[in-house]
Design a protein around this motif. Structure first.
Motif, PDB file in Angstrom:
ATOM      1  N   TRP A 192      88.029  69.526 101.314  1.00 35.93           N
ATOM      2  CA  TRP A 192      88.080  70.727 100.404  1.00 35.93           C
ATOM      3  C   TRP A 192      88.127  70.430  98.946  1.00 35.93           C
ATOM      4  CZ3 TRP A 192      92.692  74.583  99.585  1.00 35.93           C
ATOM      5  CH2 TRP A 192      92.136  75.776  99.039  1.00 35.93           C
ATOM      6  N   TRP A 193      88.947  69.387  98.447  1.00 38.59           N
ATOM      7  CA  TRP A 193      89.438  69.041  97.232  1.00 38.59           C
ATOM      8  C   TRP A 193      88.161  68.260  96.647  1.00 38.59           C
ATOM      9  CZ3 TRP A 193      92.328  68.869  93.045  1.00 38.59           C
ATOM     10  CH2 TRP A 193      92.045  67.865  92.048  1.00 38.59           C
ATOM     11  N   ASN A 194      87.349  67.338  97.459  1.00 34.09           N
ATOM     12  CA  ASN A 194      86.365  66.753  97.026  1.00 34.09           C
ATOM     13  C   ASN A 194      84.787  67.552  96.909  1.00 34.09           C
ATOM     14  OD1 ASN A 194      87.631  64.384  96.732  1.00 34.09           O
ATOM     15  ND2 ASN A 194      87.083  63.704  99.022  1.00 34.09           N
ATOM     16  N   ILE A 195      84.792  68.463  97.801  1.00 36.50           N
ATOM     17  CA  ILE A 195      83.637  69.446  97.685  1.00 36.50           C
ATOM     18  C   ILE A 195      83.886  70.506  96.388  1.00 36.50           C
ATOM     19  CG2 ILE A 195      82.273  71.149  99.071  1.00 36.50           C
ATOM     20  CD1 ILE A 195      83.087  69.687 101.532  1.00 36.50           C
ATOM     21  N   GLY A 238      74.607  73.253 101.758  1.00 32.85           N
ATOM     22  CA  GLY A 238      75.167  72.000 102.132  1.00 32.85           C
ATOM     23  C   GLY A 238      76.763  72.200 102.472  1.00 32.85           C
ATOM     24  N   GLU A 239      77.728  71.253 102.403  1.00 33.08           N
ATOM     25  CA  GLU A 239      78.879  71.286 102.997  1.00 33.08           C
ATOM     26  C   GLU A 239      79.784  72.246 102.079  1.00 33.08           C
ATOM     27  OE1 GLU A 239      80.820  68.275 105.251  1.00 33.08           O
ATOM     28  OE2 GLU A 239      79.169  69.397 105.872  1.00 33.08           O
ATOM     29  N   GLU A 292      85.916  74.608 110.135  1.00 32.72           N
ATOM     30  CA  GLU A 292      85.065  74.214 111.370  1.00 32.72           C
ATOM     31  C   GLU A 292      84.662  75.303 112.074  1.00 32.72           C
ATOM     32  OE1 GLU A 292      83.710  71.381 111.645  1.00 32.72           O
ATOM     33  OE2 GLU A 292      85.092  69.838 110.887  1.00 32.72           O
ATOM     34  N   THR A 293      85.610  76.607 111.991  1.00 31.66           N
ATOM     35  CA  THR A 293      85.304  77.657 112.690  1.00 31.66           C
ATOM     36  C   THR A 293      84.066  78.392 112.046  1.00 31.66           C
ATOM     37  OG1 THR A 293      87.725  77.558 113.089  1.00 31.66           O
ATOM     38  CG2 THR A 293      86.594  80.047 113.433  1.00 31.66           C
ATOM     39  N   LEU A 294      83.985  78.602 110.905  1.00 33.42           N
ATOM     40  CA  LEU A 294      82.990  79.211 110.014  1.00 33.42           C
ATOM     41  C   LEU A 294      81.578  78.231 110.229  1.00 33.42           C
ATOM     42  CD1 LEU A 294      81.900  81.077 108.277  1.00 33.42           C
ATOM     43  CD2 LEU A 294      82.707  79.806 105.954  1.00 33.42           C
ATOM     44  N   LYS A 295      81.776  77.021 110.142  1.00 34.17           N
ATOM     45  CA  LYS A 295      80.392  76.112 110.187  1.00 34.17           C
ATOM     46  C   LYS A 295      80.042  76.383 111.643  1.00 34.17           C
ATOM     47  CE  LYS A 295      79.129  71.282 110.191  1.00 34.17           C
ATOM     48  NZ  LYS A 295      79.685  69.869 110.223  1.00 34.17           N
ATOM     49  N   LYS A 324      69.502  78.204 104.652  1.00 38.04           N
ATOM     50  CA  LYS A 324      68.498  79.702 104.493  1.00 38.04           C
ATOM     51  C   LYS A 324      69.304  80.699 104.761  1.00 38.04           C
ATOM     52  CE  LYS A 324      64.475  77.692 103.962  1.00 38.04           C
ATOM     53  NZ  LYS A 324      63.517  78.075 102.949  1.00 38.04           N
ATOM     54  N   VAL A 325      70.341  80.726 105.847  1.00 35.84           N
ATOM     55  CA  VAL A 325      71.554  81.627 105.863  1.00 35.84           C
ATOM     56  C   VAL A 325      72.026  81.893 104.348  1.00 35.84           C
ATOM     57  CG1 VAL A 325      73.490  82.478 106.913  1.00 35.84           C
ATOM     58  CG2 VAL A 325      71.537  81.300 108.215  1.00 35.84           C
ATOM     59  N   MET A 326      72.370  80.931 103.842  1.00 34.41           N
ATOM     60  CA  MET A 326      73.065  81.302 102.538  1.00 34.41           C
ATOM     61  C   MET A 326      72.136  81.766 101.437  1.00 34.41           C
ATOM     62  SD  MET A 326      76.477  80.088 102.561  1.00 34.41           S
ATOM     63  CE  MET A 326      76.293  81.104 104.101  1.00 34.41           C
ATOM     64  N   GLU A 327      71.009  81.460 101.456  1.00 30.60           N
ATOM     65  CA  GLU A 327      70.117  81.708 100.568  1.00 30.60           C
ATOM     66  C   GLU A 327      69.747  83.432 100.985  1.00 30.60           C
ATOM     67  OE1 GLU A 327      65.252  81.174  99.342  1.00 30.60           O
ATOM     68  OE2 GLU A 327      66.444  79.911 100.500  1.00 30.60           O
ATOM     69  N   ALA A 328      69.590  83.621 102.164  1.00 29.30           N
ATOM     70  CA  ALA A 328      69.309  84.965 102.570  1.00 29.30           C
ATOM     71  C   ALA A 328      70.437  85.814 102.162  1.00 29.30           C
ATOM     72  CB  ALA A 328      68.854  85.167 103.977  1.00 29.30           C
ATOM     73  N   THR A 329      71.564  85.321 102.270  1.00 31.84           N
ATOM     74  CA  THR A 329      72.894  86.375 101.961  1.00 31.84           C
ATOM     75  C   THR A 329      73.187  86.471 100.667  1.00 31.84           C
ATOM     76  OG1 THR A 329      74.199  84.427 102.628  1.00 31.84           O
ATOM     77  CG2 THR A 329      73.589  86.027 104.389  1.00 31.84           C
TER      78      THR A 329
END
Length: 851
Positions: free
Chosen positions: A322-325, A691-692, A661-664, A680-685
């Protein structure tokens, strides 16, 4: 609406006090009455009877004082531990609702086949039998055409008995289209909790032991659930804890807080991420919960990545990822540019919050995350509780609770015939899950939420087919959904709609059949299982305290029973057979013979584990059904903290997840359903993450509808402490005491504008102004008020009714509203991951001009 002479005489005898007030725009209020002769003799005046207030989703246990068959006073039920035996102002307003002269008083039928806001429905009285025959004919026509999927049930406020009308009945008839109001209520905050600790529901907060509370858009002593509980402890909380409120408006709670952070609407996520950054860089995370670097040396430094092998986690998963991302560059300086909050205040709040660990609460509410892109904001707010170790801990946040044992209703599968089975197999009318751009994930399941506001688009576009027959109860969707004009058009197009309602409302205007229903708190028997509060789970009773003066039937039981009888007369007996054969009184063994008996038996079946002393449970011991009705509530044992610790979080990893991991898993499943990848889901929403970044709480820039040059201001919606879910505007008490909400005015609807903006746009206090967005416009009065952040116009939701009654409207006959409906100017957009309507957060840009 017309009534016949017999009912008019009956209604006139009920209460002469409304005769004078009904014709007045501003009825006089009289707080004092003369003592009766009985009172002078100290004779008993009446009795307190248990019920439940459903003015908000706290669903508090109350008692109603009945004198000579009339409800006269309300108080909290002293047996209820969730609300400390208290009630808030909403419960008292219900007294004016139940005796409202503008209520629907008997079944009505539309005579004008044309539908539209400008069309007079031409309602005439009919009998309940005629109403049921008409509805049954419509359903039977669908069965003949093998199109039962074009039948739909819409649910607004409901009780534990909703599993009959909303749950089982549609399946027996044969439709997947039972649509709840839930997605316009609060689904995004549930999203935030689920993808950190696998809890889909409302949280509870240990206010009594907290040392710091960071409230995100929350106003818990006025609204946002658990008001009696929070208000009763607020003095103690103020003595022992610091309170910070993040809100573009100076709310009631913000006015009493130690810190007010007037954030730019929709930019709360930047603050949450920056606070997490400070907690880590300044070594303020709670190490007994989160863990520590193996050598004890803090490596969280702004702008630098960390090797995950250097950190050993205890109760959590993915902190270094989480920190790195998402966190390493999210400094308070970065957040100040986006949120509009001074750098020094961000540091101060973050440090005070961290120093209070683990008794530090990140308290989220719909106001902060029911926005486009609000899902990750909600996750960030939930993740803060993990960082300070307050998740499932004393002085912290409880996501879950002790069980409230209740029964399910009898199985109905054998009553589903081939026609119904075919209808149930059809795609749903709402977009949830079946559209790439609308995952609407409930507890990780694609399409688990039914996005209410998409139904208007489905009807207008006949996507995937046209709904034809709708039964809707305690709803007012063309008022309570964003983009109200779409709903007016959709309802006008809908061939046949039944509206079961207390008051004739905006949705009623488009109905074909109108059915009067009892007021939950006074006129029906049912059970209500509320969310946890004050560390307790609970299930309350609603008693039939008064005999309704109107010709009402209980929506969730009596109406399905009568409809089942009508369908039986037309050759389809499956529904009534299910009711008659499967519902058995757990005390007497008797089966129901009419709708009233059916209602009581259904309530007893559902609640039997609570009042049957032979059934083992952890909580109150109640000796029988009659004692349960008298006590009015069942309380669990208090919550036992740290039940989730040590691998019991319910997430994919079993830990509190910072990297989810649950959301992934949920996002990948939705992507696979549509043969695309997560990007593509992220773009559509409408999310910017790729990515991560999609699997961790992170900052998403606010999404706005409208060009900034044309619409230079941001509109921010908020709720009133007097709103009984926007149903109390036709009471004089609501209008008279509206100025109890900071910045608001009695008997008016004002848009609150900072004086800086007012000067810029040439607006003076009291001017009538037109507020216009890309979606619509309303006309209201301007109120210059420094409690609104510059650049933002705030306005309370709940006014603007054009068809609700002689008080809610300035002129009901001419459809002249009192003020404006916020949903007219709010764009019909969504927080797509949860399916939640985006009713907050300033997604709509506006312009203002003097009228």
């Amino acid at each position: 609406m017309k009534v016949n002479r017999r009912n008019f005489i009956k209604l006139s005898a009920v209460s002469g006090l409304f005769v004078a007030g009904a014709s007045q725009t501003k009825p006089a209020l009289n707080a004092f009455t003369k003592n009766t002769e009985a009172a002078a003799k100290n004779e008993p005046q009446g009795e307190w009877i248990a019920s439940t207030c459903q003015g908000c989703t706290a669903w508090c246990a109350v008692q109603v004082y009945r004198i000579n068959g009339r409800a006269t006073k309300v108080r909290g039920n002293p047996n209820a531990k969730a609300n400390h035996g208290h009630s808030c102002v909403r419960s008292h307003l219900a007294l004016q609702q139940v005796y409202d002269p503008d209520r629907v008083k008997q079944p009505m039928k539309r005579t004008n086949p044309k539908k539209g806001r400008d069309e007079d429905p031409g309602f005439i009285p009919i009998s309940w039998e005629e109403a049921m025959d008409i509805i049954a004919d419509k359903i039977m026509d669908l069965r003949k055409r093998n199109e039962t999927h074009k039948f739909s049930v819409w649910r607004g406020r409901y009780t534990a008995l909703n599993g009959i009308l909303y749950g089982n009945m549609p399946k027996i008839i044969g439709t997947p289209n039972n649509v709840s109001h839930s997605s316009i209520c609060a689904e995004t905050e549930k999203h935030g909790r689920y993808y950190t600790e696998a809890y889909w529901g409302y949280a509870d907060y240990d206010h009594e032991n907290a040392f710091y509370e960071l409230m995100w858009g929350a106003d818990p002593i006025a609204s946002n659930r658990q008001v009696p509980h929070t208000a009763s402890l607020f003095g103690k909380l103020k003595d022992q804890a610091k309170i910070a409120v993040v809100d573009p408006r100076l709310s009631t709670t913000a006015a009493k807080a130690d810190e007010w952070l007037p954030v730019i609407p929709g930019e709360d996520g930047a603050l949450a991420i920056a606070i997490a950054h400070v907690l880590l860089t300044e070594e303020l995370w709670y190490k007994p919960f989160v863990g520590d670097f193996k050598d004890g040396v803090n490596r969280f430094e702004a702008g630098r990545t960390v090797d995950k092998e250097d950190f050993e986690e205890i109760q959590t998963h993915g902190l270094v990822k989480w920190w790195n991302i998402a966190l390493k560059d999210a400094t308070p300086e970065w957040a100040a540019e986006r949120s509009g909050i001074p750098v020094e205040q961000i540091y101060r709040v973050a440090r005070d919050f961290g120093r209070a660990a683990p008794r530090a609460i990140s308290f989220m509410s719909p106001g902060s995350n029911m926005v486009v892109r609000g899902g990750y904001t909600a996750q960030a707010m939930a993740a803060l509780n993990g960082l300070v170790g307050s998740a499932d801990n004393v002085g912290g946040v409880i996501c879950g609770g002790e069980s409230c044992p209740v029964n399910s209703f009898p199985d109905f599968e054998k009553y589903i015939d081939p026609i119904a089975a075919n209808g149930n197999s059809m795609p749903r009318a709402d977009f949830g899950g079946r559209k790439l751009e609308m995952p609407a994930m409930n507890a990780g399941n694609s399409g688990g939420i039914k996005p209410t506001n998409t139904i208007a688009d489905s009807i207008l576009n006949e996507d995937p087919y046209s709904l034809e027959v709708v039964m809707s109860y305690w709803t007012n969707f063309n008022y309570s959904n964003q983009g109200t004009e779409r709903w007016d058009e959709a309802l006008a197009k809908l061939p046949f709609m039944v509206h079961m309602t207390l008051n004739p409302a905006e949705q009623t205007h488009f109905a074909d059949i109108v059915l009067p229903v009892p007021h939950h708190m006074f006129e029906r028997l049912s059970a209500v299982r509320g969310s946890n509060g004050n560390l307790y789970r609970h299930c309350h009773i609603q008693n039939e305290i008064i005999e309704s003066p109107f010709d009402v039937r209980i929506d969730e039981t009596e109406v399905p029973w009568m409809l089942g009888e009508a369908l039986e007369r037309k050759g389809f007996s499956n529904l009534i057979d299910y009711f008659r054969n499967e519902f058995v009184d757990p005390e007497t063994g008797k089966k129901p013979t009419n709708g009233k008996e059916f209602n009581e038996i259904a309530t007893k079946i559902y609640t039997q584990p609570l009042w049957d002393p032979t059934i083992e449970k952890q909580g109150d011991v109640i000796n029988g059904w009659e004692e349960y009705k008298k006590i009015g509530t069942w309380n669990s044992i208090p919550y036992r903290f740290r039940q989730k610790w040590n691998g019991n979080w319910g997430t994919e990893t079993g830990q509190f997840e910072f990297y989810s991991e649950t959301l992934k898993k949920a996002l990948e499943a939705h992507a696979e359903r549509h043969n695309v990848n997560v990007d593509k889901v992220m773009e559509a929403t409408n999310y910017t993450a790729r990515g991560e970044l999609a699997f961790v709480p992170h900052y998403e820039p606010a999404y706005r509808v409208g060009d900034e040059n044309e619409y230079p201001l941001i509109f921010s919606d908020h709720r009133s402490k007097l709103n009984r879910e926007a149903r109390s505007a036709n009471t004089s008490w609501y209008q008279e005491f509206k100025d109890a909400d900071p910045g608001d005015e009695a008997w008016d609807d004002v848009a609150k504008i900072n004086p800086i903006d007012a000067k810029k746009f040439g607006i003076e206090n009291g001017d009538m102004i037109k507020i216009t967005s890309a979606t619509g416009s309303i006309t209201v009065k301007a109120k210059l008020w420094e409690g609104t952040r510059p650049g933002v116009v705030t306005k309370c939701y709940g006014q603007g009714h054009w068809a609700y009654g002689h008080i809610a409207s300035l002129d009901r006959k001419k459809q002249i509203a009192r003020g404006g409906n916020n949903n007219t100017i709010l764009a019909p957009v969504h927080e797509a991951l949860s399916g939640s309507g985006a009713r907050h957060g300033g997604q709509s840009r506006i312009k203002i001009e003097k009228v």
